[in-house]
Design a protein around this motif. Sequence first.
Motif, short mmCIF file in Angstrom:
data_model
loop_
_atom_site.label_atom_id
_atom_site.label_comp_id
_atom_site.label_asym_id
_atom_site.label_seq_id
_atom_site.Cartn_x
_atom_site.Cartn_y
_atom_site.Cartn_z
N THR A 79 -0.57 6.51 48.70
CA THR A 79 -1.47 7.54 48.22
C THR A 79 -0.69 8.67 47.55
O THR A 79 0.25 9.21 48.13
CB THR A 79 -2.30 8.12 49.38
OG1 THR A 79 -2.99 7.03 50.00
CG2 THR A 79 -3.30 9.14 48.89
N LEU A 80 -1.07 8.98 46.31
CA LEU A 80 -0.40 10.04 45.56
C LEU A 80 -1.05 11.39 45.81
O LEU A 80 -0.39 12.39 46.04
CB LEU A 80 -0.54 9.75 44.05
CG LEU A 80 0.59 9.08 43.30
CD1 LEU A 80 0.16 8.86 41.88
CD2 LEU A 80 1.84 9.91 43.37
N LEU A 81 -2.36 11.36 45.72
CA LEU A 81 -3.09 12.62 45.73
C LEU A 81 -4.29 12.50 46.65
O LEU A 81 -5.00 11.48 46.64
CB LEU A 81 -3.57 12.93 44.31
CG LEU A 81 -4.44 14.18 44.13
CD1 LEU A 81 -3.55 15.41 44.15
CD2 LEU A 81 -5.19 14.12 42.81
N GLU A 82 -4.48 13.55 47.44
CA GLU A 82 -5.69 13.56 48.24
C GLU A 82 -6.32 14.95 48.11
O GLU A 82 -5.64 15.95 48.34
CB GLU A 82 -5.37 13.24 49.69
CG GLU A 82 -6.57 12.67 50.40
CD GLU A 82 -6.24 12.21 51.79
OE1 GLU A 82 -5.07 11.92 52.09
OE2 GLU A 82 -7.18 12.16 52.60
N VAL A 83 -7.58 14.99 47.71
CA VAL A 83 -8.27 16.26 47.57
C VAL A 83 -9.35 16.31 48.63
O VAL A 83 -10.13 15.37 48.78
CB VAL A 83 -8.89 16.39 46.16
CG1 VAL A 83 -9.78 17.62 46.08
CG2 VAL A 83 -7.81 16.44 45.10
N ARG A 84 -9.33 17.39 49.43
CA ARG A 84 -10.31 17.50 50.52
C ARG A 84 -11.15 18.74 50.36
O ARG A 84 -10.63 19.85 50.29
CB ARG A 84 -9.59 17.58 51.87
CG ARG A 84 -8.89 16.30 52.25
CD ARG A 84 -8.26 16.48 53.61
NE ARG A 84 -7.36 15.38 53.92
CZ ARG A 84 -6.31 15.50 54.70
NH1 ARG A 84 -6.02 16.67 55.26
NH2 ARG A 84 -5.55 14.47 54.96
N ASN A 85 -12.44 18.55 50.32
CA ASN A 85 -13.43 19.65 50.33
C ASN A 85 -13.14 20.73 49.29
O ASN A 85 -13.15 21.91 49.58
CB ASN A 85 -13.48 20.31 51.71
CG ASN A 85 -13.70 19.30 52.80
OD1 ASN A 85 -14.44 18.33 52.59
ND2 ASN A 85 -13.06 19.49 53.93
N LEU A 86 -12.85 20.30 48.10
CA LEU A 86 -12.55 21.25 47.03
C LEU A 86 -13.82 22.02 46.62
O LEU A 86 -14.87 21.43 46.37
CB LEU A 86 -12.00 20.51 45.80
CG LEU A 86 -11.73 21.35 44.57
CD1 LEU A 86 -10.52 22.23 44.79
CD2 LEU A 86 -11.51 20.47 43.35
N VAL A 87 -13.71 23.35 46.62
CA VAL A 87 -14.81 24.18 46.16
C VAL A 87 -14.28 25.08 45.05
O VAL A 87 -13.23 25.71 45.19
CB VAL A 87 -15.39 25.06 47.30
CG1 VAL A 87 -16.52 25.94 46.78
CG2 VAL A 87 -15.89 24.20 48.44
N ALA A 88 -14.98 25.11 43.93
CA ALA A 88 -14.61 25.99 42.82
C ALA A 88 -15.89 26.28 42.04
O ALA A 88 -16.98 25.88 42.46
CB ALA A 88 -13.57 25.33 41.93
N LYS A 89 -15.74 26.98 40.95
CA LYS A 89 -16.91 27.27 40.12
C LYS A 89 -17.58 25.95 39.73
O LYS A 89 -16.93 25.07 39.18
CB LYS A 89 -16.45 28.02 38.87
CG LYS A 89 -17.54 28.77 38.17
CD LYS A 89 -16.99 29.46 36.94
CE LYS A 89 -17.78 29.03 35.73
NZ LYS A 89 -17.10 29.24 34.47
N GLN A 90 -18.86 25.83 40.04
CA GLN A 90 -19.63 24.62 39.75
C GLN A 90 -19.13 23.36 40.44
O GLN A 90 -19.47 22.25 40.07
CB GLN A 90 -19.68 24.35 38.24
CG GLN A 90 -20.56 25.34 37.50
CD GLN A 90 -20.65 25.00 36.05
OE1 GLN A 90 -20.91 23.85 35.68
NE2 GLN A 90 -20.46 25.98 35.17
#
Lengths: 296, 320, 507
Positions: C258-269
Motif C-alpha cells: 500500500t502506497l497511500l491511505e487516506v482516512r476520513n478526509l474533510v475539506a471544502k466540498q
Amino acid sequence: MIVYTVISKGAFIRPRNIRNILQSTTVVSLLTIGAGSLMIAGYLDLSLGGIGTMCAMLAAFLLRAGVPWYAALAAALILGGAGGAFNAVLVNELNFQPFIATLATASITQGFTSIISQGKQIDIANPVFNFIGSERVLDFIPYSLIISLFALLIYGVILKNTKFGRSVYLIGNNAQAARLAGLRPKRISYTLFINAGCLAALAGILLAARLKSSNTVGITNSQFAGMTAAILGGISLGGGTGGMGGALAGILILNCFNNGMTVIDVPPYWQVVASGILLLIALTADFLSARKRAAN
Amino acid sequence: MFIKKLLRSSNAALLFITIAVTLLFYIFNNNYLNFDNVRNILNSMSFVGVLSVGMTLLLIGGEVDLAAGAEACFSGVVVALLINAGVPWGLAFFLTVLFGALCGLINAFFINKLGFMSFIATLGMMSVYQGLVTVITQSKNIQIPEQGFWVIGSISLWNVVPLAFIIMLVLMIAYSVVLSNTNFGRSVYMCGGNRHAARLCGINPKKISTILYVNNGVLAAIAGVVLTSRMHTASPAAGSSGAIDAITAAVLGGVSFLGGAGGMSGCFIGILLLNVFNAGLTAVGFPSYWQIVARGGLLVLALCLDFIGARSRRLALERE
Amino acid sequence: MEYFLEFKGIRKSFPGVQALRDISFRAEGGRVLALLGENGAGKSTLLKILAGDLSADEGEVVLGGAPLSFSSPYDAIKAGVSVIYQERQLIPAMSVMENIFAGALPRNSFGFIDKPRLKKDTQAIIEKFGLPIDPAAPAGRLSVAYQQMVEIMKAYRRGSSVIAFDEPTASLAEAEISILFKLIAELKREGKIVVYVSHRLAEIFQITDDIVVFKDGALVKTFVTDETSEPELIRAMIGRDIGDTYANLSRNTEYGETLLEVRNLVAKQVKNVSFSLRKGEIIGFAGLVGAGRTEVVRALFGADPMISGEILLEGKRVEFKSPAEAITAGLALCPEDRKEQGLVLYHSIRDNVSIPVLSKIRRFFFLDRKAESALAGGIVDKYSIKTPGIDKIVVELSGGNQQKVILGRWTSDQMTTKILILDEPTKGIDVGTKAEVYQMMCDLAKQGFGVIFISSELPEVIGVSDTIYVMRGGRVTGCVHRGDATEESILSLAMSDTVKTERGDAK
C-alpha cells in the motif's frame, strides 16, 4: 539623441554631460530593478518612492544623531525591507490588489518621512556617505553608478540563470500552474517585495548622499521613471516578459530624454509633465506589442 | 420602516462608530464641537465629499481614477487663470467644468480605446496634470482678487453649514437617486458586478465607463472650483491626496473595491468618519504629520473591512 | 405560432481538431430536443455557435425561416436565443427583479425606474412558474438552484423563442431538478424551442421529445425519445470501437504494498472520504461534475487546505501545506484544466518540464541548461511528443501533446514520483490519442506508480481503473472492482442517496 546634440550645439555629447546622464541613472536603475522584477512576476509597487525617501530620511536622521554610518545604512535597509514586507502581507495574506495596497503604503511612508524630518531637510555630513555619493573612479565614473550597473548585472544574471529567476517568470505567466508544479509563489512574492523595498532604500540613500542632504520629496518622482524605464525596456505590466538588459536600455533612453531636455533648457517643471507622458507612451507601446502577440 | 432598514444595514454600525469617535474627541477637547470647528469640518469634508461622489460611481462600476485629486487641483488653477484674465466668474466656472469633462474623456480614451488598466492610465495622467500645474503656476499660489467668486466658498447657512457642504449633500442625494432609480444607475452596478453579463443584457460597458470618467472629471472640477473659492487662491499643492481620500471614504462606507456593491449613503458616512477622525486628531493636538500616516492606515483598514465583508458574504452563500 | 430552429451543414474546426462535421438537424417549437454525446463530441461547440460565442466555418442556423447571423452573444439574445450556462450570469448585489429585467427596466414618465411596475411584472412571471421567490431579494442570496430559475425567467422575459440548457442539473439536488423540469414543461407548453444538453440518460427520457446523438463532431443519428431505448442510445454514443480500446489495453496485474491511505478526509466540498492505493494500481474516481472528486485530490496534494483527516504515505503520517511539499514526498498532479493550471502556456516545453526539478539541475547557483535540455529531450523522445524541438512554446502543441508534456514532467528520471494523480486527462483530446493516454497510464502502473484517475466519462473510468470509487455530494458512495462495474451500477451510485445526503428540499 542626435536632435538633442544639434539643438544643444554639441553640449549634449560633452563628457561632462555624459557623466551627468550616467550619474542620474543610479537612482532610476535601482528602482527599475525592484519594480521591474516585481512586474515580471505580475505584481506592481507604487510605494517604492515613498519607501526610499523614508529610508533615506531615517539614515540622515540617525547620522545626525551620531550613529555610525554602517549602522545607519543597515537600519535604513532594514526599514526598506520592512516596508516591502508590509506590502507583501497586504497583497498575499489579505488579497489586496497590489496597486491599492502599495498606494496605501506610499501614503503611510510619506507620513513617516514627515514625522522623522518634521517636514525639513536633514543635511548629511558623514564622509563615507559623501564619498559614495560624489566620488568618481578616474574622476569620471561615479561610484554610485558602479553600484547600480553592478546591481543590474547581478539581477540580470539571477533572473535569467537561476531557479529563483525562472520562478519569477513562470509565476508572472501562470501563478496557478507554477504552484501546482511545485513552486511557491507566495514565497517569491515576499522576496520580490522585500527586495524592491531594500533597493528603494538604497536608491534613496544614494541620492541623499549625492545631494549631501535628505529632503521630503526624495526619490518620489523617480518611482514613475523606474516603472517607465521597465516598460520601455519591454517588461510588460501583464507580467512574464522582459529582462534587465531591456531595462538598462529603457533607463538610458529615459535619462537621455530627460537630460537632453535640461541641456536644451527645457524648464525642470516640464520634465515632470514629460515623464508622465513618456509613461503613457511606454504603456501604449506595451499595449500595441501585447496586441501583436495576441494576434500571432 | 426606514429606521429599521437603516439599523439592519452595515452603515448603521459605521454611523455609530462615527458618533462614538466624535464624542470621544469631544471629551478630550470641549472646543471640538463649537461652531467654528464644525464649520471647518463640514468645509473640508465637502471637497473630498464631492470627489468621492464621482469615485463611488467609478468604484461601483469597477473603475478607479487616481488622478481625481490632480484634476481638481488643475481645475482650481484653470478657474483662477480665467477669472484673473477677466472672464466673468460664472462663465469661468462653466468653462472649468467643461475642462473637467475633457480630463475625464482623456482617461476614458486610454482605458476604453487603448485598453489600459484604469489605475495605470489615471496614474500616468495624474503625473501629467501635476507637472502641468507646476509649469503653469511656477509652484506659486495664484491669488484671485475677484470677490464675487469668493461667495461660493464663503457663505454659509446659520453661519454653520457652508454652501460647499450643501452642494455636496445635494450631489450625493441626486446621485443616490440616479444610482438606485435609473437605468443608467443599475447599469453601473451591472458593469461592476459582472461585465460579461452586462454585455449580454445589451449594456455597453465601455460607454458606461466613459460616462463615469467624464462625470468624475466634472465633479472633480466642481470640487476644485469650490475649494479655490473658499481659499481665494489656487494652490498647486491643493488636493494632492484627494484621490486617496475619496477612495478611502468610499471603501470605508462599504463601496466594494471589487465593484458592483455599495451606495451613496455609505459614501456619506465614510466621508463623515474620515473627516471627524482627521479633525479630531488635530483638535487633540496630534502633529499634522501623523495625519498623513493615519490616512494611509485608514485606507488599509477600510480595505481590510471590505475584504472581510466580501469573504463573509461568500461564506454565507456557501453555507446556503 | 409554429417555430422551428434548423441547423444546416454546420462545420467548425479548431487548430488540429475538426470539432463539427456537417451538422444538420431541426428542432421544433413546443418540443424539447436533447443533444447527447460524450465529452468532446461537439455538443458544446454547437451550443456556442447557437449562443453567438463562436461562428461556424460553414453552414447556417435558421430560426423560423430566417437565417441568423451573430457577431456577438448579444446579437443571439436579440434574435431570441438564450443559453442558460452552468456559470450564472447574475449580478449578486442586485435584486431578483432587477436581474430578470436587466437591460430593459420599465421606466415611468419621469425617466426613473418604475419600481411598482417592475415588482408587479416580476411577480407575474414568478407566479406563472409557481416559484416561492421574493422579487426584492438580492440574487446572490438565493440558492444555486433558484439562481438558475431566475436565469430561466430572465430568458422568458426577453421573449426568447429558443432556450438552450447546458448541463442544467449538474449542481442541483433531486428536488430542485423536479422544479426545473416543471419550468421546462411550462416553456414547452408556451411553444418555445427547448434545447437540452445533458449526460444523464434518465433525465433525457423524462423530459425530452427528440434526441440528437453526436460522436466525434459528427451527427450519428436523430431519435424520437418515445421510440428508442437506453441501450440503443448508448450504442449510438459510444460506438463499438471504444469497447475494443479497453479490451486491448495491456494492464498491470501485480500490485505491490500500500502506497497511500487516506482516512476520513474533510475539506471544502469533501465530506469524510477514505480510500487507499497500492503500488501498480490504478484507482478511478467516478461521479458527476461537482461531486467533489477534484476537491479530494487538491486537498490531498496540498493545493487546498485540509480541514481534518489522516494521510498515510507508505505507512507514515504526512500532511502537505503546499503542493511543493507534496511533490517532494512523491505525489504529482496533472490538473483538470491543463491550460489554466497545468502548463505555463507561453513558455517552452523545456521550461515546463523542468519546473519541479529546478533545484536539481543546478551547478552552484546557476541553472544547468545542458542538463535541462537533456531532460526535455529525453521526455520528448520517450513520449514521442510531436514537436520540432524542445524550445517550442507549449501553447502551440495539440491537446494530446500538452498532456504528454505534463506526464513527462512528473515521470522523468529526475523525479521521485510515486503517485500520479490525473484529473480528467483525456478532456479535449481526440479519440486516437485517448487510447494512447490509457495505455500510458497502464504502462506507468506496470512501472510501479500508483495512479489516481478522475474522469466524468464512465466508459473510460470503468475501462481503465482497477478499483473505482464513486462520489456523490462530497462523499464516497461506493467502491467497485473493474470486473463488477457496469455503467448502470456506477451511475446509480453516483446519483444515489440523494434523499439522505441532501437536507430536505429547496426552501
